[in-house]
Design a protein around this motif. Structure first.
Motif, mmCIF file in Angstrom:
data_model
loop_
_atom_site.group_PDB
_atom_site.id
_atom_site.type_symbol
_atom_site.label_atom_id
_atom_site.label_comp_id
_atom_site.label_asym_id
_atom_site.label_seq_id
_atom_site.Cartn_x
_atom_site.Cartn_y
_atom_site.Cartn_z
ATOM 1 N N VAL A 239 -47.270 -71.436 -54.251
ATOM 2 C CA VAL A 239 -47.885 -72.256 -53.200
ATOM 3 C C VAL A 239 -46.806 -72.897 -52.331
ATOM 4 N N ASN A 240 -45.781 -73.444 -52.962
ATOM 5 C CA ASN A 240 -44.697 -74.083 -52.199
ATOM 6 C C ASN A 240 -43.930 -73.069 -51.365
ATOM 7 N N TYR A 241 -43.776 -71.864 -51.882
ATOM 8 C CA TYR A 241 -43.101 -70.810 -51.119
ATOM 9 C C TYR A 241 -43.831 -70.555 -49.800
ATOM 10 N N CYS A 242 -45.154 -70.488 -49.863
ATOM 11 C CA CYS A 242 -45.948 -70.247 -48.650
ATOM 12 C C CYS A 242 -45.834 -71.426 -47.684
ATOM 13 N N ARG A 243 -45.945 -72.615 -48.198
ATOM 14 C CA ARG A 243 -45.897 -73.799 -47.332
ATOM 15 C C ARG A 243 -44.514 -73.990 -46.730
ATOM 16 N N ASP A 244 -43.482 -73.678 -47.510
ATOM 17 C CA ASP A 244 -42.116 -73.833 -47.001
ATOM 18 C C ASP A 244 -41.811 -72.871 -45.868
ATOM 19 N N ARG A 245 -42.568 -71.790 -45.783
ATOM 20 C CA ARG A 245 -42.355 -70.816 -44.709
ATOM 21 C C ARG A 245 -43.008 -71.260 -43.394
ATOM 22 N N GLY A 246 -43.732 -72.360 -43.438
ATOM 23 C CA GLY A 246 -44.330 -72.904 -42.223
ATOM 24 C C GLY A 246 -45.561 -72.159 -41.753
ATOM 25 N N MET A 247 -46.147 -71.345 -42.609
ATOM 26 C CA MET A 247 -47.326 -70.584 -42.214
ATOM 27 C C MET A 247 -48.595 -71.406 -42.440
ATOM 28 N N ARG A 248 -49.670 -70.973 -41.814
ATOM 29 C CA ARG A 248 -50.951 -71.634 -42.034
ATOM 30 C C ARG A 248 -51.424 -71.344 -43.457
ATOM 31 N N VAL A 249 -51.783 -72.388 -44.189
ATOM 32 C CA VAL A 249 -52.253 -72.249 -45.560
ATOM 33 C C VAL A 249 -53.584 -72.982 -45.693
ATOM 34 N N ASP A 264 -67.828 -69.347 -43.149
ATOM 35 C CA ASP A 264 -67.512 -69.913 -41.830
ATOM 36 C C ASP A 264 -66.069 -70.389 -41.774
ATOM 37 N N GLU A 265 -65.573 -70.976 -42.859
ATOM 38 C CA GLU A 265 -64.191 -71.460 -42.880
ATOM 39 C C GLU A 265 -63.205 -70.304 -42.730
ATOM 40 N N TYR A 266 -63.430 -69.224 -43.479
ATOM 41 C CA TYR A 266 -62.563 -68.058 -43.376
ATOM 42 C C TYR A 266 -62.676 -67.431 -41.995
ATOM 43 N N ASN A 267 -63.907 -67.353 -41.499
ATOM 44 C CA ASN A 267 -64.159 -66.750 -40.187
ATOM 45 C C ASN A 267 -63.401 -67.506 -39.097
ATOM 46 N N ASP A 268 -63.402 -68.840 -39.175
ATOM 47 C CA ASP A 268 -62.664 -69.657 -38.199
ATOM 48 C C ASP A 268 -61.150 -69.506 -38.380
ATOM 49 N N PHE A 269 -60.713 -69.345 -39.623
ATOM 50 C CA PHE A 269 -59.293 -69.212 -39.930
ATOM 51 C C PHE A 269 -58.685 -67.994 -39.223
ATOM 52 N N TYR A 270 -59.453 -66.919 -39.148
ATOM 53 C CA TYR A 270 -58.961 -65.701 -38.488
ATOM 54 C C TYR A 270 -58.519 -65.979 -37.050
#
Length: 273
Positions: A239-249, A264-270
């Protein structure tokens, strides 16, 4: 993406009703339907595990898509594409098949619970099979949503081996992460070497020099545009690896998964990518 993503490709390890119910299999089943009902085009892919009864589920081979050979670890492997419709939904599922990799009855582990020794090659074959089949379909996805470790090479191949292919030049990757690798499971020590393909170089797969499930997931995240935390007990290192990369999580949300509002949440995330 600047405008609403119209075409979503789902690449899933598990989809109901073809595998027993799990959180991942349920999402693999209901998310594509929900996204399609929200006026997006979808395609869904999964492996054709030997436990899937072809007659009961009315799978049939798509001759125009089958017949290609993919070289994995120096051996030609025949790519077979099968398709089935989910009776209660207006969606089709494409199955990546090969007798050497997917005929066995157990999806990921043998009867004693041991991780299959060739799971690395199965992941390579599955990822490349999906990409080549989508090319044959001439269907350019805006989003490729990957679920399950067997899909985790798709982001690497998309961003490296297929980056100049017009079918994929505008594609973004959403990666759903689960704790789906058995604890202590390891892939072949040669995984990184076997996975080299096209413009993929050793440095792109450097994490797989230690071929654990977490390092495979980190490799997928490295080449993804957004990550959805699909399990509540993921490794904090991942989890920290993903967040440290600055990507949307997107955080794990048990309530939305239980209620179905996650669609709906996933659909909006796209559309945020």
């Amino acid at each position: 993406m600047g405008e609403s993503a119209k075409k979503i490709l789902f690449v899933s390890a598990e989809i109901l009703p073809y595998l027993p119910e799990s959180e991942m299999a349920a999402i693999g089943r209901f998310l594509p339907q929900g996204v399609q009902e929200r006026r997006r085009e979808i395609r869904s892919f999964m492996p054709r595990y030997g436990c899937i009864n072809e007659r009961k589920n009315q799978l049939h081979e798509v001759i125009r898509l089958s017949g290609m050979n993919l070289v994995v670890n120096g051996v030609d492997r025949q790519l077979l594409i099968k398709v089935a419709s989910i009776p209660t939904a207006r969606i089709q599922v494409y199955f990546i098949d090969n007798d050497d990799y997917f005929k066995r009855k157990q999806p990921f582990c043998d009867e004693s619970g041991k991780f299959f020794e060739d799971n690395d090659e199965r992941a390579i074959f599955f990822a490349r099979g999906v990409m080549e089949t989508v090319k044959k379909l001439r269907w350019a996805p805006d989003i490729i949503h990957c679920q399950g470790w067997i899909s985790h090479l798709v982001p690497v191949y998309l961003k490296k081996a297929y980056k100049d292919d017009p079918i994929f030049t505008s594609s973004k990757v959403v990666l759903s992460l689960y704790d789906d690798c058995p604890e202590g499971a390891r892939f072949s020590p040669e995984f990184a070497k076997k996975a080299l393909f096209g413009a993929v170089e050793s440095k792109d797969l450097s994490l797989l020099e230690d071929p654990t499930g977490i390092n495979l997931a980190k490799t997928a995240a490295r080449y993804s545009d957004g990550v959805i935390l699909g399990s509540d007990n993921l490794s904090p290192l991942l989890v920290n690896y993903c967040r440290d990369r600055g990507m949307r999580v997107m955080k794990y949300n048990a309530k939305s998964l239980a209620s179905g509002s996650y669609i709906d949440e996933y659909n909006d995330f796209y559309d945020l990518l």
